[in-house]
Design a protein around this motif. Structure first.
Motif, PDB file in Angstrom:
ATOM      1  N   MET A 173      38.213  32.557  39.019  1.00 50.74           N
ATOM      2  CA  MET A 173      38.715  33.581  39.944  1.00 50.74           C
ATOM      3  C   MET A 173      40.137  34.047  39.590  1.00 50.74           C
ATOM      4  N   GLN A 174      40.570  33.796  38.358  1.00 51.96           N
ATOM      5  CA  GLN A 174      41.869  34.287  37.888  1.00 51.96           C
ATOM      6  C   GLN A 174      41.631  35.599  37.153  1.00 51.96           C
ATOM      7  N   MET A 175      42.042  36.695  37.756  1.00 56.26           N
ATOM      8  CA  MET A 175      41.766  38.011  37.198  1.00 56.26           C
ATOM      9  C   MET A 175      42.978  38.540  36.433  1.00 56.26           C
ATOM     10  N   PRO A 176      42.830  38.717  35.130  1.00 57.67           N
ATOM     11  CA  PRO A 176      43.968  39.216  34.357  1.00 57.67           C
ATOM     12  C   PRO A 176      44.313  40.671  34.687  1.00 57.67           C
ATOM     13  N   ILE A 177      45.608  40.946  34.739  1.00 57.73           N
ATOM     14  CA  ILE A 177      46.093  42.324  34.856  1.00 57.73           C
ATOM     15  C   ILE A 177      47.186  42.512  33.806  1.00 57.73           C
ATOM     16  N   LYS A 178      47.302  43.729  33.311  1.00 57.27           N
ATOM     17  CA  LYS A 178      48.190  44.014  32.179  1.00 57.27           C
ATOM     18  C   LYS A 178      49.522  44.606  32.629  1.00 57.27           C
ATOM     19  N   ARG A 179      50.582  44.127  32.030  1.00 54.05           N
ATOM     20  CA  ARG A 179      51.923  44.609  32.324  1.00 54.05           C
ATOM     21  C   ARG A 179      52.036  46.117  32.074  1.00 54.05           C
ATOM     22  N   ASN A 180      51.372  46.615  31.040  1.00 53.80           N
ATOM     23  CA  ASN A 180      51.502  48.045  30.728  1.00 53.80           C
ATOM     24  C   ASN A 180      50.863  48.936  31.804  1.00 53.80           C
ATOM     25  N   GLU A 181      50.015  48.366  32.668  1.00 55.22           N
ATOM     26  CA  GLU A 181      49.439  49.125  33.781  1.00 55.22           C
ATOM     27  C   GLU A 181      50.236  48.930  35.071  1.00 55.22           C
ATOM     28  N   TYR A 182      51.061  47.903  35.105  1.00 57.99           N
ATOM     29  CA  TYR A 182      51.866  47.566  36.290  1.00 57.99           C
ATOM     30  C   TYR A 182      53.294  47.280  35.818  1.00 57.99           C
ATOM     31  N   PRO A 183      54.110  48.322  35.600  1.00 64.63           N
ATOM     32  CA  PRO A 183      55.407  48.175  34.926  1.00 64.63           C
ATOM     33  C   PRO A 183      56.426  47.302  35.648  1.00 64.63           C
ATOM     34  N   PHE A 184      56.213  46.979  36.918  1.00 66.28           N
ATOM     35  CA  PHE A 184      57.135  46.093  37.625  1.00 66.28           C
ATOM     36  C   PHE A 184      56.930  44.630  37.218  1.00 66.28           C
ATOM     37  N   LEU A 185      55.795  44.321  36.566  1.00 71.09           N
ATOM     38  CA  LEU A 185      55.554  42.957  36.088  1.00 71.09           C
ATOM     39  C   LEU A 185      56.334  42.712  34.802  1.00 71.09           C
ATOM     40  N   GLY A 237      45.491  35.488  41.426  1.00 71.18           N
ATOM     41  CA  GLY A 237      44.902  34.199  41.793  1.00 71.18           C
ATOM     42  C   GLY A 237      43.929  34.371  42.948  1.00 71.18           C
ATOM     43  N   ALA A 238      42.735  34.848  42.642  1.00 67.75           N
ATOM     44  CA  ALA A 238      41.756  35.167  43.678  1.00 67.75           C
ATOM     45  C   ALA A 238      40.925  33.942  44.073  1.00 67.75           C
ATOM     46  N   HIS A 239      41.466  32.772  43.874  1.00 68.69           N
ATOM     47  CA  HIS A 239      40.770  31.544  44.267  1.00 68.69           C
ATOM     48  C   HIS A 239      41.168  31.085  45.668  1.00 68.69           C
ATOM     49  N   GLU A 240      42.226  31.695  46.231  1.00 68.38           N
ATOM     50  CA  GLU A 240      42.720  31.275  47.531  1.00 68.38           C
ATOM     51  C   GLU A 240      43.202  32.489  48.315  1.00 68.38           C
ATOM     52  N   LEU A 241      42.565  32.728  49.449  1.00 70.87           N
ATOM     53  CA  LEU A 241      42.945  33.830  50.322  1.00 70.87           C
ATOM     54  C   LEU A 241      44.082  33.356  51.222  1.00 70.87           C
ATOM     55  N   ASN A 242      45.215  34.032  51.146  1.00 74.23           N
ATOM     56  CA  ASN A 242      46.377  33.704  51.963  1.00 74.23           C
ATOM     57  C   ASN A 242      46.493  34.726  53.085  1.00 74.23           C
ATOM     58  N   MET A 243      47.210  34.362  54.141  1.00 75.20           N
ATOM     59  CA  MET A 243      47.317  35.224  55.315  1.00 75.20           C
ATOM     60  C   MET A 243      48.775  35.448  55.708  1.00 75.20           C
ATOM     61  N   CYS A 294      50.341  49.746  43.410  1.00 70.11           N
ATOM     62  CA  CYS A 294      48.987  49.620  43.930  1.00 70.11           C
ATOM     63  C   CYS A 294      48.056  49.235  42.779  1.00 70.11           C
ATOM     64  N   LEU A 295      47.137  48.350  43.068  1.00 66.06           N
ATOM     65  CA  LEU A 295      46.155  47.944  42.078  1.00 66.06           C
ATOM     66  C   LEU A 295      45.300  49.156  41.725  1.00 66.06           C
ATOM     67  N   ASN A 296      45.016  49.350  40.438  1.00 70.71           N
ATOM     68  CA  ASN A 296      44.169  50.490  40.073  1.00 70.71           C
ATOM     69  C   ASN A 296      42.729  50.251  40.538  1.00 70.71           C
ATOM     70  N   ILE A 297      41.959  51.304  40.606  1.00 69.28           N
ATOM     71  CA  ILE A 297      40.610  51.237  41.183  1.00 69.28           C
ATOM     72  C   ILE A 297      39.718  50.268  40.416  1.00 69.28           C
ATOM     73  N   GLU A 298      39.791  50.271  39.090  1.00 67.62           N
ATOM     74  CA  GLU A 298      38.945  49.379  38.295  1.00 67.62           C
ATOM     75  C   GLU A 298      39.266  47.923  38.602  1.00 67.62           C
ATOM     76  N   ASP A 299      40.555  47.585  38.644  1.00 66.91           N
ATOM     77  CA  ASP A 299      40.943  46.209  38.940  1.00 66.91           C
ATOM     78  C   ASP A 299      40.571  45.830  40.372  1.00 66.91           C
ATOM     79  N   MET A 300      40.731  46.763  41.323  1.00 68.44           N
ATOM     80  CA  MET A 300      40.379  46.480  42.713  1.00 68.44           C
ATOM     81  C   MET A 300      38.886  46.231  42.846  1.00 68.44           C
ATOM     82  N   ASP A 301      38.069  47.059  42.212  1.00 70.57           N
ATOM     83  CA  ASP A 301      36.618  46.874  42.258  1.00 70.57           C
ATOM     84  C   ASP A 301      36.209  45.533  41.656  1.00 70.57           C
ATOM     85  N   ARG A 302      36.810  45.184  40.524  1.00 76.19           N
ATOM     86  CA  ARG A 302      36.505  43.910  39.853  1.00 76.19           C
ATOM     87  C   ARG A 302      36.895  42.733  40.749  1.00 76.19           C
ATOM     88  N   LEU A 303      38.051  42.836  41.373  1.00 73.44           N
ATOM     89  CA  LEU A 303      38.553  41.785  42.255  1.00 73.44           C
ATOM     90  C   LEU A 303      37.635  41.602  43.469  1.00 73.44           C
TER      91      LEU A 303
END
Length: 132
Positions: free
Chosen positions: A58-70, A77-83, A103-112
């Motif tokens: 449940m560890q979903m990779p995301i790329k720095r070049n798509e999220y420049p603040f990273l 870490g989609a193994h634990e839902l926090n509140m 904001c997470l892009n649509i492809e990553d959101m759908d995959r997640l």
């Protein structure tokens, strides 16, 4: 809450992590009682998670070049839902303690969402409430 929806990526200090540190997190859903569910974003996968196949899957990779603040290619870490309570989050956004980073892009959101819905790590209530 203005500007906050599924897929919003925020940054705040977490006193509950060891050691306490600022972290990125992504909003995944909201309950009727105004509790927001989220997953942490991590630059590495910790050893405990690596040793548990169900967590590791449940560890979903995301790329720095798509999220420049990273600073690094990272993992949701989609193994634990926090509140977090929606009113607390609103207060922290107003004070600047928490900030919106993107904001997470649509492809990553759908995959997640697909991975979370299919995972045995989450209860039917969590799936119906946060991942629908």
């Amino acid at each position: 809450m203005k500007g906050i929806c599924r897929g919003t990526i925020l940054h705040r200090m977490f006193e509950t992590t060891t050691p306490p540190k600022p972290k990125f997190f992504v909003i995944i859903g909201e309950s009727e009682t105004h509790v927001i569910g989220y997953f942490f974003i991590n630059s590495n996968i910790n050893n405990y998670v690596q040793r548990r196949k169900d967590f590791y899957d449940m560890q979903m990779p995301i790329k720095r070049n798509e999220y420049p603040f990273l600073k690094y290619d990272s993992f949701i870490g989609a193994h634990e839902l926090n509140m977090i309570d929606k009113s607390l989050l609103a207060e922290e956004l107003a004070s600047g303690e928490t900030s919106i980073k993107g904001c997470l892009n649509i492809e990553d959101m759908d995959r997640l969402l697909e991975a979370a819905k299919a995972s045995d790590l989450f209860s039917p209530y969590e799936k119906d409430t946060y991942f629908r």
